[in-house]
Write a protein that holds these residues in place. Structure first.
Motif, PDB file in Angstrom:
ATOM      1  N   ALA A  19      34.447  40.167  42.300  1.00 25.44           N
ATOM      2  CA  ALA A  19      35.692  39.464  41.992  1.00 25.44           C
ATOM      3  C   ALA A  19      36.898  40.378  42.153  1.00 25.44           C
ATOM      4  CB  ALA A  19      35.632  38.897  40.577  1.00 25.44           C
ATOM      5  N   LEU A  20      36.795  41.599  41.629  1.00 23.83           N
ATOM      6  CA  LEU A  20      37.933  42.516  41.708  1.00 23.83           C
ATOM      7  C   LEU A  20      38.159  43.028  43.124  1.00 23.83           C
ATOM      8  CD1 LEU A  20      37.543  44.559  38.397  1.00 23.83           C
ATOM      9  CD2 LEU A  20      39.126  42.678  38.892  1.00 23.83           C
ATOM     10  N   LEU A  21      37.087  43.208  43.895  1.00 23.81           N
ATOM     11  CA  LEU A  21      37.283  43.630  45.285  1.00 23.81           C
ATOM     12  C   LEU A  21      37.930  42.507  46.091  1.00 23.81           C
ATOM     13  CD1 LEU A  21      36.914  45.962  47.275  1.00 23.81           C
ATOM     14  CD2 LEU A  21      34.712  44.956  47.920  1.00 23.81           C
ATOM     15  N   LEU A  22      37.568  41.262  45.816  1.00 22.23           N
ATOM     16  CA  LEU A  22      38.234  40.141  46.478  1.00 22.23           C
ATOM     17  C   LEU A  22      39.699  40.086  46.076  1.00 22.23           C
ATOM     18  CD1 LEU A  22      38.230  37.598  48.210  1.00 22.23           C
ATOM     19  CD2 LEU A  22      37.502  36.316  46.189  1.00 22.23           C
ATOM     20  N   ALA A  23      39.974  40.301  44.790  1.00 25.21           N
ATOM     21  CA  ALA A  23      41.369  40.316  44.337  1.00 25.21           C
ATOM     22  C   ALA A  23      42.164  41.380  45.070  1.00 25.21           C
ATOM     23  CB  ALA A  23      41.412  40.561  42.827  1.00 25.21           C
ATOM     24  N   ARG A  24      41.563  42.539  45.240  1.00 24.61           N
ATOM     25  CA  ARG A  24      42.248  43.625  45.953  1.00 24.61           C
ATOM     26  C   ARG A  24      42.523  43.235  47.408  1.00 24.61           C
ATOM     27  NH1 ARG A  24      42.193  49.082  44.675  1.00 24.61           N
ATOM     28  NH2 ARG A  24      43.595  50.201  46.100  1.00 24.61           N
ATOM     29  N   SER A  25      41.579  42.517  48.016  1.00 28.17           N
ATOM     30  CA  SER A  25      41.780  42.050  49.386  1.00 28.17           C
ATOM     31  C   SER A  25      42.950  41.079  49.465  1.00 28.17           C
ATOM     32  CB  SER A  25      40.498  41.373  49.893  1.00 28.17           C
ATOM     33  OG  SER A  25      40.664  40.907  51.217  1.00 28.17           O
ATOM     34  N   LEU A  26      43.020  40.158  48.502  1.00 30.30           N
ATOM     35  CA  LEU A  26      44.127  39.199  48.490  1.00 30.30           C
ATOM     36  C   LEU A  26      45.456  39.895  48.237  1.00 30.30           C
ATOM     37  CD1 LEU A  26      42.434  36.310  46.453  1.00 30.30           C
ATOM     38  CD2 LEU A  26      42.710  36.486  48.938  1.00 30.30           C
ATOM     39  N   LEU A  27      45.432  40.921  47.394  1.00 33.02           N
ATOM     40  CA  LEU A  27      46.655  41.687  47.125  1.00 33.02           C
ATOM     41  C   LEU A  27      47.194  42.308  48.410  1.00 33.02           C
ATOM     42  CD1 LEU A  27      48.471  42.817  44.742  1.00 33.02           C
ATOM     43  CD2 LEU A  27      47.062  44.880  44.911  1.00 33.02           C
ATOM     44  N   ARG A  28      46.304  42.900  49.194  1.00 38.05           N
ATOM     45  CA  ARG A  28      46.725  43.543  50.452  1.00 38.05           C
ATOM     46  C   ARG A  28      47.233  42.526  51.456  1.00 38.05           C
ATOM     47  NH1 ARG A  28      43.179  47.106  53.622  1.00 38.05           N
ATOM     48  NH2 ARG A  28      45.148  48.000  54.311  1.00 38.05           N
ATOM     49  N   SER A  29      46.735  41.284  51.358  1.00 37.07           N
ATOM     50  CA  SER A  29      47.140  40.235  52.290  1.00 37.07           C
ATOM     51  C   SER A  29      48.330  39.429  51.793  1.00 37.07           C
ATOM     52  CB  SER A  29      45.959  39.279  52.540  1.00 37.07           C
ATOM     53  OG  SER A  29      44.850  39.966  53.064  1.00 37.07           O
ATOM     54  N   ASN A  30      48.863  39.806  50.602  1.00 42.32           N
ATOM     55  CA  ASN A  30      50.005  39.107  50.002  1.00 42.32           C
ATOM     56  C   ASN A  30      49.710  37.631  49.756  1.00 42.32           C
ATOM     57  OD1 ASN A  30      51.855  41.351  49.912  1.00 42.32           O
ATOM     58  ND2 ASN A  30      52.021  41.167  52.144  1.00 42.32           N
ATOM     59  N   ILE A  31      48.477  37.349  49.363  1.00 41.42           N
ATOM     60  CA  ILE A  31      48.082  35.991  48.995  1.00 41.42           C
ATOM     61  C   ILE A  31      48.028  35.927  47.468  1.00 41.42           C
ATOM     62  CG2 ILE A  31      46.237  34.273  49.087  1.00 41.42           C
ATOM     63  CD1 ILE A  31      45.438  35.465  51.809  1.00 41.42           C
ATOM     64  N   PRO A  32      48.759  35.036  46.832  1.00 48.50           N
ATOM     65  CA  PRO A  32      48.785  34.995  45.356  1.00 48.50           C
ATOM     66  C   PRO A  32      47.415  34.640  44.772  1.00 48.50           C
ATOM     67  CG  PRO A  32      49.919  33.094  46.269  1.00 48.50           C
ATOM     68  CD  PRO A  32      49.636  34.000  47.420  1.00 48.50           C
ATOM     69  N   PHE A  33      47.106  35.246  43.634  1.00 52.67           N
ATOM     70  CA  PHE A  33      45.810  35.008  42.986  1.00 52.67           C
ATOM     71  C   PHE A  33      45.937  35.251  41.498  1.00 52.67           C
ATOM     72  CE2 PHE A  33      46.019  39.509  43.883  1.00 52.67           C
ATOM     73  CZ  PHE A  33      45.495  40.099  42.745  1.00 52.67           C
ATOM     74  N   LEU A  34      44.961  34.732  40.751  1.00 53.62           N
ATOM     75  CA  LEU A  34      44.799  35.009  39.333  1.00 53.62           C
ATOM     76  C   LEU A  34      43.319  35.220  39.069  1.00 53.62           C
ATOM     77  CD1 LEU A  34      47.120  32.318  37.681  1.00 53.62           C
ATOM     78  CD2 LEU A  34      47.502  34.790  37.696  1.00 53.62           C
ATOM     79  N   VAL A  35      43.001  36.220  38.250  1.00 51.62           N
ATOM     80  CA  VAL A  35      41.627  36.512  37.863  1.00 51.62           C
ATOM     81  C   VAL A  35      41.453  36.148  36.393  1.00 51.62           C
ATOM     82  CG1 VAL A  35      39.869  38.316  37.582  1.00 51.62           C
ATOM     83  CG2 VAL A  35      41.449  38.400  39.536  1.00 51.62           C
ATOM     84  N   PHE A  36      40.387  35.420  36.083  1.00 49.52           N
ATOM     85  CA  PHE A  36      40.077  35.043  34.702  1.00 49.52           C
ATOM     86  C   PHE A  36      38.768  35.702  34.289  1.00 49.52           C
ATOM     87  CE2 PHE A  36      42.434  31.413  36.521  1.00 49.52           C
ATOM     88  CZ  PHE A  36      43.551  31.456  35.700  1.00 49.52           C
ATOM     89  N   GLU A  37      38.832  36.549  33.256  1.00 44.30           N
ATOM     90  CA  GLU A  37      37.665  37.311  32.793  1.00 44.30           C
ATOM     91  C   GLU A  37      37.467  37.083  31.304  1.00 44.30           C
ATOM     92  OE1 GLU A  37      34.687  39.459  31.608  1.00 44.30           O
ATOM     93  OE2 GLU A  37      35.060  39.214  33.768  1.00 44.30           O
TER      94      GLU A  37
END
Length: 398
Positions: A19-37
């Motif tokens: 989940a966090l590696l995917l979030a990091r990928s989206l961050l680099r691509s400037n795609i907005p995201f939210l992680v729920f843990e």
């Protein structure tokens, strides 16, 4: 000029490695995201056995983090010489070599001819860098609902998230998103085998020397075998402030937690590990006798069906990654590496599409099913030999 509508975030359920590696990928691509843990913080579950990274896993991490981020990540990894397991007799302390029958015949080295390993907690801390403000702690996702133009995560307290463009289930083997998405087709089997992992200062490992070691005790426990795996890195061996990790596993019925509670951490788990190894030679027993009690924790050995990742009707706005879709035994070290591949693949497809797009989840699932099914089969077949793992119609699911 007409203002462009704000892009809805991609919702990610779970704050584990994939989940966090995917979030990091989206961050680099400037795609907005939210992680729920569901946990309160990233340090809530610091315990965990050390992960060995394959070439495929390293390539996936590098593809997501980029040159600078990967350089920092790789520097944090431990590097151990030797291409495979070396066997040690736990009762006599004798070296049995790399060709002994208790040693799995598998190459462990990846880059630079070294065995590359890193602690789970370290990986999570590195992956979350830059993503912290988009993580919502204490949010336990128990399902989702599709809307006219997106999807919402549903939490354990009955509340719902903001509307997202997609939901990615990455909350591990008990994923409710996976269960809902697949209509119950995604199942995780409890193999009955259990383990304990822990850590000790490098001084406890000096008698072993450098290498990746496996010790198997076939005779001390009438219920079955007990085995230990550890990785001793030469570069850190002389620093008493560094801890090395080990993991003990046992076939079904050998390792039992008090009241069958495998969430217990600390001294109770540590004492059981010491009891299991009390007849072992000091060369090996030193690792357990000198463990840091607070770090000891149980783990269950589970696995998805070795028949492969099942098919389910594709939902364009929802998919699953990591253990949520392909749980594996620790045998073969495939689980985390396959999860990293998921994150890199899905992240790349989303980057190419600029965010949500019809067909992204279908393409991801098509490719993922091939390599993940192969990895699960390999992991389970190794577990069959290592601790007599069985999956049949009577095997319990979790």
């Amino acid at each position: 000029m007409v203002a462009q509508p704000q892009q809805k975030p991609i919702l990610i359920s779970g704050g584990g490695l994939s989940a966090l590696l995917l979030a990091r990928s989206l961050l680099r691509s400037n795609i907005p995201f939210l992680v729920f843990e569901r946990d309160a913080s990233i340090s809530f579950r610091a315990q965990g056995y050390r992960l060995r990274l394959s070439n495929e896993g390293l390539d996936a991490v590098e593809a997501v983090l980029g040159p600078e981020g990967f350089a920092k990540f790789y520097d944090a990894c431990g590097k151990t010489g030797g291409a495979g397991f070396a066997a040690v007799d736990p009762l006599t302390g004798e070296n049995l070599g790399t060709e002994h029958s208790t040693v799995r015949r598998e190459g462990l080295s990846s880059r630079d001819g070294k065995v590359i390993g890193i602690a789970r907690g370290t990986m999570r801390s590195l992956f979350i860098e830059g993503c912290e403000e988009f993580v919502r702690w204490r949010h336990h996702v128990t399902g989702y609902e599709l809307t006219d133009g997106g999807v919402r995560a549903i939490f354990a307290d009955g509340s719902k998230s903001v509307e997202g463009s997609m939901l990615i289930g990455g909350e591990g083997i008990k994923s409710q998103v996976a269960k809902q998405l697949s209509g119950g087709k995604l199942k995780v089997y409890d193999l009955g085998a259990r383990g304990i992992h822990g850590q000790a200062s490098t001084t406890a490992f000096k008698a072993l020397g450098e290498g990746v070691f496996r010790a198997v005790d076939e005779t001390s426990h009438p219920e079955g075998r007990v085995f230990l795996i550890t990785n001793v890195r030469a570069g850190d061996m002389d620093d008493p402030n560094v801890d090395f990790g080990w993991t003990i596993g046992g076939s079904a019925g050998v390792i039992k937690a008090p009241n069958d509670d495998y969430t217990i951490i600390g001294k109770q788990a540590a004492d059981i590990a010491r009891g299991l190894t009390k007849l072992w030679h000091p060369r090996v027993r030193s690792l357990i006798d000198n463990m840091r009690d607070d770090d000891a924790a149980f783990w269950k050995i589970t696995c998805s069906s070795p028949d492969g990742v099942p098919e389910w009707p594709n939902e364009p706005r929802v998919t699953v990654i990591g253990d949520a879709v392909h749980a594996m035994t620790p045998a073969g070290g495939n689980g985390a590496n396959t999860a990293m591949r998921d994150s890199a693949l899905l992240g790349r497809l989303l980057a190419e599409a600029g965010g949500f797009k019809e067909g992204v989840t279908a393409e991801y699932e098509k490719v993922m099913r091939v390599y993940a099914s192969e990895a699960v089969k390999k992991s389970f077949s190794t577990a069959e030999v290592s601790y007599s793992a069985v999956i049949n119609e009577s095997t319990a699911t979790i």
